[in-house]
Design a protein around this motif. Structure first.
Motif, PDB file in Angstrom:
ATOM      1  N   PHE A 105      -6.972   8.922   4.605  1.00  0.00           N
ATOM      2  CA  PHE A 105      -6.395   7.823   5.054  1.00  0.00           C
ATOM      3  C   PHE A 105      -5.491   7.306   3.866  1.00  0.00           C
ATOM      4  CE2 PHE A 105      -9.829   5.776   3.192  1.00  0.00           C
ATOM      5  CZ  PHE A 105      -9.300   4.449   2.596  1.00  0.00           C
ATOM      6  N   VAL A 106      -5.885   7.290   2.576  1.00  0.00           N
ATOM      7  CA  VAL A 106      -4.805   7.120   1.865  1.00  0.00           C
ATOM      8  C   VAL A 106      -3.643   7.800   1.552  1.00  0.00           C
ATOM      9  CG1 VAL A 106      -4.783   6.582  -0.787  1.00  0.00           C
ATOM     10  CG2 VAL A 106      -6.520   5.782   0.422  1.00  0.00           C
ATOM     11  N   LEU A 107      -4.070   9.165   1.597  1.00  0.00           N
ATOM     12  CA  LEU A 107      -3.056  10.244   1.501  1.00  0.00           C
ATOM     13  C   LEU A 107      -1.938  10.188   2.828  1.00  0.00           C
ATOM     14  CD1 LEU A 107      -4.705  13.267   0.515  1.00  0.00           C
ATOM     15  CD2 LEU A 107      -3.856  11.510  -0.912  1.00  0.00           C
ATOM     16  N   ASP A 108      -2.267   9.726   3.892  1.00  0.00           N
ATOM     17  CA  ASP A 108      -1.600   9.351   5.194  1.00  0.00           C
ATOM     18  C   ASP A 108      -0.594   7.978   4.817  1.00  0.00           C
ATOM     19  OD1 ASP A 108      -2.711  11.421   6.462  1.00  0.00           O
ATOM     20  OD2 ASP A 108      -4.264  10.348   7.681  1.00  0.00           O
ATOM     21  N   LEU A 140       6.962   7.536   1.785  1.00  0.00           N
ATOM     22  CA  LEU A 140       7.735   8.311   0.859  1.00  0.00           C
ATOM     23  C   LEU A 140       9.186   7.870   0.887  1.00  0.00           C
ATOM     24  CD1 LEU A 140       6.117  12.163   0.863  1.00  0.00           C
ATOM     25  CD2 LEU A 140       5.904  10.126  -0.747  1.00  0.00           C
ATOM     26  N   ASP A 141       9.486   7.440   1.932  1.00  0.00           N
ATOM     27  CA  ASP A 141      11.119   7.096   2.148  1.00  0.00           C
ATOM     28  C   ASP A 141      11.276   5.720   1.118  1.00  0.00           C
ATOM     29  OD1 ASP A 141       9.248   5.354   4.038  1.00  0.00           O
ATOM     30  OD2 ASP A 141      11.289   4.339   4.560  1.00  0.00           O
ATOM     31  N   LYS A 142      10.206   4.993   0.763  1.00  0.00           N
ATOM     32  CA  LYS A 142      10.473   4.070  -0.214  1.00  0.00           C
ATOM     33  C   LYS A 142      10.758   4.367  -1.609  1.00  0.00           C
ATOM     34  CE  LYS A 142       8.129   0.827   2.843  1.00  0.00           C
ATOM     35  NZ  LYS A 142       7.791   1.915   3.851  1.00  0.00           N
ATOM     36  N   LEU A 143      10.454   5.706  -1.881  1.00  0.00           N
ATOM     37  CA  LEU A 143      11.131   6.082  -3.202  1.00  0.00           C
ATOM     38  C   LEU A 143      12.405   5.769  -3.690  1.00  0.00           C
ATOM     39  CD1 LEU A 143       9.147   9.721  -3.287  1.00  0.00           C
ATOM     40  CD2 LEU A 143       8.868   7.563  -4.724  1.00  0.00           C
ATOM     41  N   SER A 144      13.404   5.376  -2.491  1.00  0.00           N
ATOM     42  CA  SER A 144      14.777   5.196  -2.653  1.00  0.00           C
ATOM     43  C   SER A 144      14.952   3.705  -3.416  1.00  0.00           C
ATOM     44  CB  SER A 144      15.513   5.298  -1.517  1.00  0.00           C
ATOM     45  OG  SER A 144      14.894   4.335  -0.579  1.00  0.00           O
ATOM     46  N   PHE A 149       3.482  -8.358  -4.738  1.00  0.00           N
ATOM     47  CA  PHE A 149       2.686  -9.366  -4.600  1.00  0.00           C
ATOM     48  C   PHE A 149       1.355  -9.046  -3.856  1.00  0.00           C
ATOM     49  CE2 PHE A 149       0.595 -12.897  -2.272  1.00  0.00           C
ATOM     50  CZ  PHE A 149       0.376 -13.653  -3.184  1.00  0.00           C
ATOM     51  N   GLU A 150       1.753  -8.248  -2.808  1.00  0.00           N
ATOM     52  CA  GLU A 150       0.588  -7.635  -1.897  1.00  0.00           C
ATOM     53  C   GLU A 150      -0.452  -6.838  -2.582  1.00  0.00           C
ATOM     54  OE1 GLU A 150       3.821  -8.867   0.439  1.00  0.00           O
ATOM     55  OE2 GLU A 150       3.876  -7.407  -1.072  1.00  0.00           O
ATOM     56  N   LEU A 151       0.055  -5.924  -3.778  1.00  0.00           N
ATOM     57  CA  LEU A 151      -0.790  -5.066  -4.323  1.00  0.00           C
ATOM     58  C   LEU A 151      -1.816  -6.160  -5.166  1.00  0.00           C
ATOM     59  CD1 LEU A 151      -2.217  -2.598  -5.332  1.00  0.00           C
ATOM     60  CD2 LEU A 151      -0.177  -2.251  -6.587  1.00  0.00           C
ATOM     61  N   ILE A 166       6.780   2.528  -5.238  1.00  0.00           N
ATOM     62  CA  ILE A 166       6.124   1.733  -4.359  1.00  0.00           C
ATOM     63  C   ILE A 166       5.198   2.560  -3.539  1.00  0.00           C
ATOM     64  CG2 ILE A 166       7.033   0.319  -2.257  1.00  0.00           C
ATOM     65  CD1 ILE A 166       9.681  -0.274  -3.770  1.00  0.00           C
ATOM     66  N   PRO A 167       5.658   3.694  -2.838  1.00  0.00           N
ATOM     67  CA  PRO A 167       4.765   4.459  -2.159  1.00  0.00           C
ATOM     68  C   PRO A 167       3.150   4.439  -2.794  1.00  0.00           C
ATOM     69  CG  PRO A 167       6.524   5.574  -2.165  1.00  0.00           C
ATOM     70  CD  PRO A 167       6.748   4.521  -3.209  1.00  0.00           C
ATOM     71  N   HIS A 168       3.014   4.587  -3.919  1.00  0.00           N
ATOM     72  CA  HIS A 168       1.744   4.428  -4.635  1.00  0.00           C
ATOM     73  C   HIS A 168       1.265   3.155  -4.551  1.00  0.00           C
ATOM     74  CE1 HIS A 168       2.521   8.296  -7.453  1.00  0.00           C
ATOM     75  NE2 HIS A 168       3.024   8.437  -6.341  1.00  0.00           N
ATOM     76  N   GLN A 169       1.985   2.053  -4.363  1.00  0.00           N
ATOM     77  CA  GLN A 169       1.399   0.774  -4.349  1.00  0.00           C
ATOM     78  C   GLN A 169       0.812   0.493  -3.037  1.00  0.00           C
ATOM     79  OE1 GLN A 169       3.453  -2.564  -6.181  1.00  0.00           O
ATOM     80  NE2 GLN A 169       5.114  -1.066  -7.151  1.00  0.00           N
ATOM     81  N   ILE A 170       1.471   0.810  -1.916  1.00  0.00           N
ATOM     82  CA  ILE A 170       1.126   0.734  -0.729  1.00  0.00           C
ATOM     83  C   ILE A 170      -0.268   1.504  -0.422  1.00  0.00           C
ATOM     84  CG2 ILE A 170       1.673   1.008   1.647  1.00  0.00           C
ATOM     85  CD1 ILE A 170       4.702   0.592   0.877  1.00  0.00           C
ATOM     86  N   ALA A 171      -0.215   2.790  -1.001  1.00  0.00           N
ATOM     87  CA  ALA A 171      -1.499   3.687  -0.789  1.00  0.00           C
ATOM     88  C   ALA A 171      -2.610   3.038  -1.397  1.00  0.00           C
ATOM     89  CB  ALA A 171      -1.240   5.000  -1.406  1.00  0.00           C
TER      90      ALA A 171
END
Length: 416
Positions: free
Chosen positions: A46-49, A55-59, A68-70, A296-301
């Motif tokens: 589920f983390v990989l999903d 991934l689009d947030k790499l921009s 703040f959420e993390l 950012i994708p890493h933070q959300i994951a």
């Protein structure tokens, strides 16, 4: 070039490569890697999903202090896991790109050569012909994670090693540190659960160090990357000890945590440092100049990973199964000691191999194609004694099936 680079020791795995340079692995067997502490369990799907979907947030450029959420997710996890009343997500938590780089950079940020503490009085200093200040000291366990030492050397500080032996429960006796060393100490590293010995600090142990910190004014940095890999009882953390003592501002105390071991996500490079806000504020400024920010994708994951405990409990169960298997099959053939936490065995080299850690790891490679790590490479010789000499670190990171195969090969090596 920084002249201190010349004082860095080769990394343990470079020493192993040198040791095995003229050796040939047992051709009859496939390779089993038990030398490097890299988790091999499946990462949570589920983390990989979540990572894939964002991934689009790499921009977008990430901010150095993360979202703040993390930070809030991490603060809530700390509160629940370590029974803390409140952790301020804005001032007491800082996401980092893995604890390895954070430990290194934290040392560079906090070592202060302008205010090196002296054992002499001001009058003695004025009358002294030697005006050169003594270098700051960084105290650390021995054996140890080599980043502690390397970071100290490159910060132009002096490492001071506290031996972790069977006599002191493999976690070091800090009462043996001389007063004049404490007076020069600016930073103390503790690893609990310890890599490689598997020992765990108790509440009394933490209280003793906190009292020393109050007396001498040094920072305690607790590396707690293995805190979630336990067997029966969750280890006590430094911030938990602070709270129990009514030290809710975590004065001079910081902890490092990571998703690498907890969630089998070493490649995500996601962790955090938490604790004393007065230390984290200038450290954040240092990191801003350093340019370290988690994508950012890493933070959300990471948020998804920190919010879930089911996969962590499953991870623990796999390690528990492997430790039980090794103890049942090899407990009478090798000097196996169950660690209190973590995923390492800290094993005395068998007498059949002269009790020599280098001889034993070479034999494992040449006779069984098993990679292990010589304990002396994780330690420094102080006063003629290397506390890692004669020990071998084995990481139970391979699958249960590979563990069974490794056990069978070792039994054959030992003639059983």
């Amino acid at each position: 070039m920084n002249h201190n680079l010349a004082h860095l020791h080769p990394y343990p795995f470079a020493k192993m490569a040198t040791l095995l340079a003229d050796s040939t692995p047992a051709a009859a067997y496939s390779e089993i890697k038990l030398g490097i502490g890299e988790p091999k369990h499946e990462p949570p799907a589920f983390v990989l999903d979540v990572l894939q979907k964002n991934l689009d947030k790499l921009s977008r450029y990430p901010t150095t202090n993360g979202t703040f959420e993390l930070r809030q997710t991490i603060a809530h996890w700390l509160e629940k896991r370590f029974f803390l009343t409140h952790v301020d997500a804005n001032s007491e938590v800082l996401p980092v790109m893995g604890t390895r780089e954070a430990i290194f950079s934290f040392v560079q940020a906090v070592i202060n050569h302008g205010e090196s503490k002296e054992t002499e009085t001001e009058t003695e200093l004025q009358n002294s012909t030697d005006k050169a200040p003594r270098a700051p000291t960084v105290v650390m366990p021995n054996p140890f994670y080599q980043i502690y030492e390397g970071a100290a050397i490159l910060a132009q500080a002096t490492p001071y090693f506290v031996p972790c032996t069977s006599e002191n429960g493999y976690k070091g006796d800090y009462r043996t540190v001389p007063k004049d060393v404490w007076q020069q100490t600016q930073l103390l590293f503790v690893c609990s659960p310890n890599n490689p010995t598997g020992s765990v600090m108790t509440m009394d142990d933490w209280e003793a160090l906190i009292r020393l910190s109050d007396q001498y004014g040094f920072i305690i940095a607790s590396d707690e990357c293995y805190s979630e890999l336990y067997f029966d009882k969750a280890p006590v953390g430094l911030l938990q000890a602070c709270a129990a003592l009514g030290r809710h501002d975590f004065k001079n105390c910081v902890v490092f945590h990571s998703l690498s071991k907890r969630s089998n996500l070493p490649g995500l490079r996601s962790g955090f440092i938490a604790g004393d806000a007065s230390l984290l504020k200038p450290y954040l400024q240092y990191r801003t100049y350093q340019g370290c920010a988690m994508p950012i994708p890493h933070q959300i994951a990471s948020i998804a990973a920190w919010q879930d405990e089911k996969h962590v409990a499953h991870n623990r169960a796999l390690y528990q199964e492997k430790f039980a298997l090794w103890m049942a099959e090899l407990g009478e053939l090798l000097d196996l000691r169950m660690p209190e936490a973590g995923f390492y065995f800290w094993i005395k080299a068998p007498e059949k191999f002269n009790g020599d850690d280098e001889v034993f790891v070479k034999a494992l490679y040449e006779q069984a194609n098993i990679h292990a790590l010589a304990g002396r490479y994780l330690s420094r010789e102080i006063n003629g004694k290397n506390p890692g000499k004669g020990y071998v670190r084995i990481a139970l990171v391979a699958s249960v099936e590979e563990s069974r195969e490794a056990i069978a090969r070792i039994k054959k090596m030992l003639g059983k």
